[in-house]
Write a protein that holds these residues in place. Structure first.
Motif, PDB file in Angstrom:
ATOM      1  N   SER A  19       0.796  -1.236   0.000  1.00 15.95           N
ATOM      2  CA  SER A  19       0.000   0.000   0.000  1.00 15.95           C
ATOM      3  C   SER A  19       0.827   1.283   0.000  1.00 15.95           C
ATOM      4  CB  SER A  19      -0.931   0.020   1.214  1.00 15.95           C
ATOM      5  OG  SER A  19      -0.175   0.110   2.414  1.00 15.95           O
ATOM      6  N   GLY A  20       2.152   1.182   0.057  1.00 19.14           N
ATOM      7  CA  GLY A  20       2.979   2.383   0.139  1.00 19.14           C
ATOM      8  C   GLY A  20       2.844   3.300  -1.062  1.00 19.14           C
ATOM      9  N   ILE A  21       2.514   2.756  -2.232  1.00 20.84           N
ATOM     10  CA  ILE A  21       2.415   3.581  -3.444  1.00 20.84           C
ATOM     11  C   ILE A  21       1.017   4.159  -3.639  1.00 20.84           C
ATOM     12  CG2 ILE A  21       4.237   2.289  -4.605  1.00 20.84           C
ATOM     13  CD1 ILE A  21       2.006   0.955  -6.298  1.00 20.84           C
ATOM     14  N   VAL A  54       2.884  -2.981  -7.316  1.00 25.52           N
ATOM     15  CA  VAL A  54       3.428  -3.854  -6.270  1.00 25.52           C
ATOM     16  C   VAL A  54       2.447  -4.996  -6.035  1.00 25.52           C
ATOM     17  CG1 VAL A  54       4.339  -3.973  -3.931  1.00 25.52           C
ATOM     18  CG2 VAL A  54       4.503  -1.831  -5.200  1.00 25.52           C
ATOM     19  N   LYS A 200      10.048   7.833  -6.214  1.00 27.86           N
ATOM     20  CA  LYS A 200       9.033   7.074  -5.475  1.00 27.86           C
ATOM     21  C   LYS A 200       9.414   5.600  -5.377  1.00 27.86           C
ATOM     22  CE  LYS A 200       4.005   6.515  -5.195  1.00 27.86           C
ATOM     23  NZ  LYS A 200       2.703   6.850  -5.831  1.00 27.86           N
ATOM     24  N   THR A 201       9.989   5.069  -6.449  1.00 29.95           N
ATOM     25  CA  THR A 201      10.447   3.674  -6.449  1.00 29.95           C
ATOM     26  C   THR A 201      11.573   3.480  -5.436  1.00 29.95           C
ATOM     27  OG1 THR A 201       9.834   3.363  -8.763  1.00 29.95           O
ATOM     28  CG2 THR A 201      11.497   1.871  -7.877  1.00 29.95           C
ATOM     29  N   GLU A 204      10.214   3.524  -1.906  1.00 30.03           N
ATOM     30  CA  GLU A 204       9.429   2.322  -1.628  1.00 30.03           C
ATOM     31  C   GLU A 204      10.341   1.114  -1.424  1.00 30.03           C
ATOM     32  OE1 GLU A 204       5.744   0.741  -0.684  1.00 30.03           O
ATOM     33  OE2 GLU A 204       6.485   2.787  -0.873  1.00 30.03           O
ATOM     34  N   ARG A 207      11.812   1.265   1.959  1.00 27.50           N
ATOM     35  CA  ARG A 207      10.853   0.859   2.999  1.00 27.50           C
ATOM     36  C   ARG A 207      10.692  -0.654   3.064  1.00 27.50           C
ATOM     37  NH1 ARG A 207       5.236  -0.132   3.757  1.00 27.50           N
ATOM     38  NH2 ARG A 207       4.849  -0.250   1.519  1.00 27.50           N
ATOM     39  N   LEU A 208      10.721  -1.317   1.915  1.00 28.75           N
ATOM     40  CA  LEU A 208      10.371  -2.734   1.852  1.00 28.75           C
ATOM     41  C   LEU A 208      11.555  -3.678   2.008  1.00 28.75           C
ATOM     42  CD1 LEU A 208       7.834  -2.599  -1.122  1.00 28.75           C
ATOM     43  CD2 LEU A 208       7.274  -2.993   1.283  1.00 28.75           C
ATOM     44  N   PHE A 236       7.691  -6.261  -7.821  1.00 27.74           N
ATOM     45  CA  PHE A 236       7.660  -4.795  -7.877  1.00 27.74           C
ATOM     46  C   PHE A 236       8.051  -4.388  -9.291  1.00 27.74           C
ATOM     47  CE2 PHE A 236       8.986  -0.526  -7.238  1.00 27.74           C
ATOM     48  CZ  PHE A 236       8.572  -0.081  -5.992  1.00 27.74           C
ATOM     49  N   SER A 238       8.333  -1.144 -12.035  1.00 24.58           N
ATOM     50  CA  SER A 238       8.390   0.326 -12.049  1.00 24.58           C
ATOM     51  C   SER A 238       8.864   0.835 -13.398  1.00 24.58           C
ATOM     52  CB  SER A 238       9.344   0.825 -10.960  1.00 24.58           C
ATOM     53  OG  SER A 238       9.625   2.207 -11.117  1.00 24.58           O
TER      54      SER A 238
END
Length: 370
Positions: A19-21, A54, A200-201, A204, A207-208, A236, A238
Motif C-alpha cells: 500500500s505504500g504507493i 506492487v 518514489k520507487t 518504496e 521501505r520494503l 515490484f 516500475s
C-alpha cells in the motif's frame, strides 16, 4: 464468500507491504483500491499508480473458490490498525460490498470491479535476471536517497542513478547542489546496467527491503523503460526515468590540498544546534577551519547568532566557507560510522565528505556565499 480468515497482524502486514504507493487522492478513484485475487487459499494483493505496481501473494484460510475484486486500501488498513493485533479477522465478499469482521466489530466497504483496475503494462522482453543481497542494496540506498531532487524540472534528477558492472554496484543521487555516491563490491558479476530509478520507487524499495540476513536476495531485471524486482514474496514493477544523468565523476573533486578527520556525532550535534538560528530561507552556516579548531557560526534576519567550536586535528591554512546546514546534516545523519573525513581546497570550492578506510562513499556539497 469468505475471502480470507487470519490473524489481524498477518492481514495488516500483507496490505501494508503493497500500500505504500497508494495515494489518498487520485483522478481515477479505483487507484485508491487494492486488487484482491483469490484462488483457493492463495490471495494475491496488487496496487498500482499507473507507473509502479506492487504485488504480493499470501496463503490465508477462507472458502474454496475464486474471486477478484477491489476495495479501498487505506480504509482497510486504518480499520485493521484499530483492531487488536491478536484478533482473528475475516473478509467476506457479497455482490458489490466487502465486510471486514473482527470480534464484535463489523465494517462494510464499497468495492469496484476487478476488471476496471488498471494494471501496469509490463515490458515484453526483460533482460537477464541477477540477484544482490537486500541488505547491500538497502545500505546503498540509505547512503544516497536524501540527495535526490524533489519535483525538479530536470526530471532525471528526481531519482537515483543505478550503475552495475562486473562486481561493482554504484548508486548516485544529486539535486544540483550536492551529490551522494555509494558503491559496494558484490560476490558475483552483474550484467552491465545503467538506469535511473524514480524517486518514489527508491523510497518504496528503501521501505520494503530487509537489512537482516545477507542471504535474503533481491532479483532484478531491466527492460528499455521498466524495472522488475522480486524479493520476500513480492513483485515490484516500475517505470524508469528517461534522460541523461550528469557525469558524476566530473562533479567529484580530486586532489584536495587539505584533509581533516573528526568525530561524526560531535560535528552533527554542533550543526544541529547552529541550525536553530539560521535563516529559514537560506539555512546557511559559516565554517572556519584553522589549525586545531573548527568554528561553526550562524545568524538570521533578527540578528540572532549561534557559535560552536570543535577541536580538530588540522594544521593547514585558514579556510572560511559557507554551506547549507541541511545538506551537511543530511549526510552525517545517514552515516553510521564514528569518524568522517572532510577534504577542502579553498573557500570557493566544493567540500568532499567521506568515510575513513572506505572508498565506497563520497558526498560532495557546493559552498554558499554568505
Amino acid at each position: 464468500m469468505i475471502v480470507l480468515k487470519a490473524p489481524q497482524d498477518q492481514v495488516l502486514g500483507a496490505l501494508q507491504a503493497v500500500s505504500g504507493i497508494v495515494e489518498r487522492r487520485h483522478t481515477l478513484p479505483i487507484l485508491a483500491n487494492v486488487l484482491i485475487r483469490k484462488t483457493g487459499n492463495q490471495v494475491e494483493l496488487t496496487t498500482s499508480d499507473l507507473e509502479i505496481q506492487v504485488r504480493t501473494t499470501v496463503q490465508f484460510d477462507g472458502d474454496a473458490g475464486n474471486l477478484s475484486t477491489t476495495v479501498g486500501a487505506r480504509k482497510l488498513i486504518d480499520i485493521l490498525r484499530a483492531l487488536p493485533s491478536d484478533q482473528t479477522v475475516s473478509l467476506t465478499s457479497n455482490q458489490n460490498k466487502m465486510t471486514l469482521q473482527g470480534g464484535k466489530s463489523r465494517f462494510t466497504l464499497q468495492t469496484l470491479p476487478a476488471d476496471d483496475f488498471p494494471l501496469v503494462q509490463e515490458a515484453a522482453d526483460f533482460g537477464p535476471a541477477f540477484s544482490v543481497p537486500q541488505k547491500a542494496l538497502k545500505g546503498l540506498i540509505n547512503q544516497v536517497h536524501f540527495a535526490m531532487a524533489v519535483h525538479d524540472i530536470r526530471y532525471y534528477l528526481n531519482g537515483i542513478l543505478f550503475v552495475a558492472e562486473g562486481k561493482n554496484l554504484t548508486l548516485v543521487a544529486t539535486d544540483g547542489h550536492r551529490l551522494a555516491l555509494a558503491q559496494a563490491e558484490l560476490e558475483v558479476d552483474i550484467p552491465k546496467q545503467e538506469v535511473i530509478l524514480p524517486r518514489k520507487t527508491v523510497l518504496e524499495l528503501q521501505r520494503l527491503l530487509k537489512d537482516g540476513k545477507d542471504d535474503d536476495a533481491i532479483e532484478m531485471r531491466f527492460a528499455g523503460n521498466q524495472a522488475k524486482f522480486s524479493f520476500s514474496g513480492m513483485e515490484f514493477v516500475s517505470k524508469l526515468v528517461e534522460g541523461k544523468f550528469p557525469d558524476y565523476n566530473r562533479v567529484i573533486p580530486k586532489n584536495h590540498k587539505f584533509r581533516l578527520t573528526l568525530g561524526r556525532a560531535p560535528l552533527l550535534s554542533s550543526l544541529q544546534r547552529a541550525a536553530i538560528l539560521t535563516s529559514e530561507k537560506f539555512k546557511a552556516v559559516r565554517l572556519s577551519f584553522e589549525p586545531g579548531l573548527l568554528s561553526i557560526a550562524s545568524s538570521n534576519a533578527e540578528q540572532e547568532e549561534a557559535k560552536e567550536e570543535i577541536e580538530i586535528d588540522y594544521g593547514g591554512d585558514k579556510i572560511e566557507t559557507g554551506f547549507n546546514v541541511t545538506y551537511l546534516m543530511d549526510a552525517l545523519a545517514n552515516m553510521s560510522q564514528d569518524m568522517v573525513c572532510i577534504d577542502l581546497n579553498d573557500s570557493a570550492s566544493s567540500a568532499l565528505l567521506s568515510i575513513p578506510d572506505n572508498t565506497g562513499f563520497k558526498y560532495v556539497v557546493m559552498p554558499m556565499r554568505i
